[in-house]
Design a protein around this motif. Structure first.
Motif, mmCIF file in Angstrom:
data_model
loop_
_atom_site.group_PDB
_atom_site.id
_atom_site.type_symbol
_atom_site.label_atom_id
_atom_site.label_comp_id
_atom_site.label_asym_id
_atom_site.label_seq_id
_atom_site.Cartn_x
_atom_site.Cartn_y
_atom_site.Cartn_z
ATOM 1 N N TYR A 65 0.830 -1.204 0.000
ATOM 2 C CA TYR A 65 0.000 0.000 0.000
ATOM 3 C C TYR A 65 0.867 1.257 0.000
ATOM 4 O O TYR A 65 0.675 2.177 -0.804
ATOM 5 N N MET A 66 1.857 1.296 0.882
ATOM 6 C CA MET A 66 2.726 2.470 0.979
ATOM 7 C C MET A 66 3.572 2.631 -0.282
ATOM 8 O O MET A 66 3.722 3.741 -0.808
ATOM 9 N N GLN A 67 4.124 1.525 -0.787
ATOM 10 C CA GLN A 67 4.941 1.590 -1.990
ATOM 11 C C GLN A 67 4.144 2.088 -3.187
ATOM 12 O O GLN A 67 4.642 2.885 -3.994
ATOM 13 N N THR A 68 2.908 1.624 -3.295
ATOM 14 C CA THR A 68 2.062 2.007 -4.421
ATOM 15 C C THR A 68 1.774 3.500 -4.423
ATOM 16 O O THR A 68 1.906 4.169 -5.457
ATOM 17 N N TYR A 69 1.390 4.030 -3.281
ATOM 18 C CA TYR A 69 1.053 5.451 -3.240
ATOM 19 C C TYR A 69 2.271 6.349 -3.329
ATOM 20 O O TYR A 69 2.182 7.479 -3.822
ATOM 21 N N ILE A 70 3.418 5.848 -2.909
ATOM 22 C CA ILE A 70 4.654 6.602 -3.124
ATOM 23 C C ILE A 70 4.955 6.668 -4.614
ATOM 24 O O ILE A 70 5.319 7.719 -5.156
ATOM 25 N N ALA A 71 4.778 5.513 -5.291
ATOM 26 C CA ALA A 71 5.030 5.461 -6.732
ATOM 27 C C ALA A 71 4.085 6.381 -7.493
ATOM 28 O O ALA A 71 4.498 7.101 -8.414
ATOM 29 N N PHE A 72 2.808 6.408 -7.092
ATOM 30 C CA PHE A 72 1.838 7.226 -7.805
ATOM 31 C C PHE A 72 1.948 8.711 -7.487
ATOM 32 O O PHE A 72 1.391 9.546 -8.192
ATOM 33 N N SER A 73 2.657 9.020 -6.437
ATOM 34 C CA SER A 73 2.868 10.432 -6.118
ATOM 35 C C SER A 73 4.071 11.003 -6.859
ATOM 36 O O SER A 73 4.282 12.214 -6.882
ATOM 37 N N ASP A 74 4.858 10.126 -7.486
ATOM 38 C CA ASP A 74 6.010 10.553 -8.282
ATOM 39 C C ASP A 74 5.555 10.739 -9.729
ATOM 40 O O ASP A 74 5.170 9.771 -10.383
ATOM 41 N N PRO A 75 5.574 11.978 -10.256
ATOM 42 C CA PRO A 75 5.067 12.242 -11.610
ATOM 43 C C PRO A 75 5.723 11.386 -12.689
ATOM 44 O O PRO A 75 5.060 10.935 -13.624
ATOM 45 N N THR A 76 7.032 11.140 -12.557
ATOM 46 C CA THR A 76 7.740 10.357 -13.569
ATOM 47 C C THR A 76 7.265 8.904 -13.569
ATOM 48 O O THR A 76 6.967 8.320 -14.622
ATOM 49 N N LEU A 77 7.213 8.314 -12.372
ATOM 50 C CA LEU A 77 6.743 6.934 -12.262
ATOM 51 C C LEU A 77 5.284 6.804 -12.676
ATOM 52 O O LEU A 77 4.895 5.840 -13.337
ATOM 53 N N TYR A 78 4.484 7.805 -12.309
ATOM 54 C CA TYR A 78 3.064 7.770 -12.634
ATOM 55 C C TYR A 78 2.853 7.789 -14.146
ATOM 56 O O TYR A 78 2.034 7.035 -14.690
ATOM 57 N N THR A 79 3.635 8.622 -14.845
ATOM 58 C CA THR A 79 3.551 8.690 -16.305
ATOM 59 C C THR A 79 3.966 7.370 -16.938
ATOM 60 O O THR A 79 3.342 6.902 -17.893
ATOM 61 N N ALA A 80 5.004 6.750 -16.376
ATOM 62 C CA ALA A 80 5.475 5.462 -16.894
ATOM 63 C C ALA A 80 4.415 4.380 -16.705
ATOM 64 O O ALA A 80 4.184 3.542 -17.587
ATOM 65 N N ILE A 81 3.741 4.380 -15.545
ATOM 66 C CA ILE A 81 2.695 3.402 -15.267
ATOM 67 C C ILE A 81 1.513 3.597 -16.219
ATOM 68 O O ILE A 81 0.939 2.629 -16.724
ATOM 69 N N GLN A 82 1.153 4.850 -16.449
ATOM 70 C CA GLN A 82 0.077 5.133 -17.402
ATOM 71 C C GLN A 82 0.413 4.613 -18.797
ATOM 72 O O GLN A 82 -0.453 4.062 -19.492
ATOM 73 N N GLN A 83 1.670 4.794 -19.194
ATOM 74 C CA GLN A 83 2.093 4.334 -20.514
ATOM 75 C C GLN A 83 2.008 2.817 -20.623
ATOM 76 O O GLN A 83 1.559 2.270 -21.644
ATOM 77 N N ILE A 84 2.409 2.114 -19.570
ATOM 78 C CA ILE A 84 2.314 0.652 -19.556
ATOM 79 C C ILE A 84 0.855 0.216 -19.684
ATOM 80 O O ILE A 84 0.529 -0.732 -20.414
ATOM 81 N N ALA A 85 -0.032 0.912 -18.963
ATOM 82 C CA ALA A 85 -1.457 0.591 -19.018
ATOM 83 C C ALA A 85 -2.010 0.769 -20.430
ATOM 84 O O ALA A 85 -2.767 -0.077 -20.934
ATOM 85 N N LEU A 86 -1.624 1.855 -21.082
ATOM 86 C CA LEU A 86 -2.095 2.114 -22.442
ATOM 87 C C LEU A 86 -1.568 1.068 -23.418
ATOM 88 O O LEU A 86 -2.297 0.595 -24.299
ATOM 89 N N GLU A 87 -0.296 0.692 -23.271
ATOM 90 C CA GLU A 87 0.297 -0.306 -24.154
ATOM 91 C C GLU A 87 -0.359 -1.679 -23.959
ATOM 92 O O GLU A 87 -0.575 -2.414 -24.930
ATOM 93 N N THR A 88 -0.679 -2.003 -22.708
ATOM 94 C CA THR A 88 -1.336 -3.287 -22.428
ATOM 95 C C THR A 88 -2.717 -3.339 -23.062
ATOM 96 O O THR A 88 -3.089 -4.326 -23.704
ATOM 97 N N THR A 89 -3.488 -2.263 -22.878
ATOM 98 C CA THR A 89 -4.823 -2.213 -23.479
ATOM 99 C C THR A 89 -4.745 -2.276 -24.995
ATOM 100 O O THR A 89 -5.532 -2.981 -25.645
#
Length: 382
Positions: A153-177
């Protein structure tokens, strides 16, 4: 209570769990990248809100508990036979793992069968312990599970609070879809093979929780929670009282804006509400309510393994590029229609296979292969 009545309750619960699992997993089929993104990053319709409170995680937990019950019933039966318990059950779990691996590679990356196989192999040793010792193991494993989820839980919200990591996660989600919306079937299979450990990391990290739920299923069985007698009804009422009394308020936390409670609700609170569901369903069956509907769920429950894989096949054909391609087509409507159509298909399939063969195809394969090395010994494990 006779064993036939108890089996009816367990079949009913398995059927409800399988349909509930469909109502959980179908959201991933409809938007494959959504499993990467946090719920706070997505719009919440009324249907999604209801799903997050009353469905998400609840029926997978129910299925896990029921696998524990099934394990104990096999253990009981093995004691009346000449088949050695540990070799027999480890073989059944190896076969289940292989079935799950095929399910993962060729159909759906969020397979639960491999996790259940590993969990079952561990619990096969614990089931032989005294009841009090099993209770201690429940406390220990669920405590470790809770600790692990809090770290996640803590790791996830730390990751999502980082703009760079958040953008990377969004990109992975888009590529998967995009892969499942436009890619070929073979590209999707290759993606699952190449990313096996990454895609399976969440499931394997939940082993402690799965062990705890297996053992809870065993404790409920030993306590008589599935019996159709006064003691069973009393336990079922207690399960409803505590499951809904504690679980429902906790699950309602998923409605808090921002999705801040989505992880603890999904992985910690949902199983509490599941206990209430189990009590309610068993209590309704004891009262003879909705008998025709119960019978339909029982039919699905008797072919639970086959129906679990079938729902993944049908959902992939319904949503993915090599099928009807409903990804991105009015998501909510497509999901609701998909659940209804696939449930009807599962019910028809279950009725047909039981009427024709008396057992589901994967159930037959699993049981036949499990018995093969012990065919010269007296066998009673079901």
């Amino acid at each position: 209570m006779n064993s036939a009545s108890r089996l009816h309750i367990l079949d009913l619960l398995r059927g409800v769990a399988i349909v509930g699992t469909l109502a959980t997993n179908i959201w991933i089929f409809s938007n494959p990248g959504s499993a990467t993104l946090m719920p706070m990053d997505q719009g919440q319709s009324v249907v999604e809100v209801l799903q997050s409170v009353f469905v998400n995680g609840n029926f997978l937990a129910m299925l896990t508990i029921l696998f524990g019950v099934g394990l104990y019933m096999k253990y009981q039966n093995s004691k009346a036979s000449e088949v050695p318990w540990i070799p027999f059950y480890l073989l059944t779990m190896f076969i289940l793992f292989i079935e799950g691996l095929f399910h993962f590679v060729f159909i759906f990356e969020y397979d639960i069968l491999m996790t259940y196989a590993i969990t079952g192999a561990i619990v096969a040793f614990l089931v032989q312990l005294k009841t009090k010792t099993i209770t201690i193991w429940v406390i220990v494993t669920l405590s470790l599970h809770t600790f692990g989820i809090l770290i996640y839980y803590m790791q996830t919200y730390i990751a999502f609070s980082d703009p760079t990591l958040y953008t990377a996660i969004q990109q992975i989600a888009l590529e998967t879809t995009s892969l499942y919306q436009f890619g070929t079937y073979f590209e999707q299979v290759l993606y699952r093979i190449e990313n096996f450990f990454l895609l399976r990391s969440e499931a394997f990290s939940l082993i402690y929780g799965s062990i705890g739920l297996y053992l809870i299923g065993i404790r409920l069985y030993l306590a008589g929670a599935f019996n159709m007698d006064k003691k069973g009804i009393l336990i079922q009422k207690k399960l409803m009282f505590w499951g809904f009394g504690i679980g429902l308020p906790l699950n309602l936390l998923s409605l808090v804006p921002g999705g801040y409670f989505e992880i603890p609700v999904r992985f910690l609170f949902a199983p509490v509400l599941t206990i209430g569901y189990i009590g309610l369903i068993a209590w309704l069956m004891n009262r003879g309510a909705l008998r025709w509907i119960q019978k339909q769920f029982e039919v699905i429950g008797r072919t639970a393994l086959s129906c679990y894989v079938l729902q993944s096949i049908l959902a992939s054909l319904y949503f993915y590029s090599f099928g009807l391609g409903f990804i991105g087509v009015d998501g909510i409507l497509a999901v609701v229609v998909g659940v209804v159509l696939i449930s009807i298909c599962m019910l028809g399939f279950a009725h047909l296979t039981l009427k024709t063969f008396g057992v589901g195809p994967l159930e037959w394969l699993w049981k036949t292969l499990s018995k093969m090395p012990f065919k010269n010994r007296r066998y009673s494990a079901k």
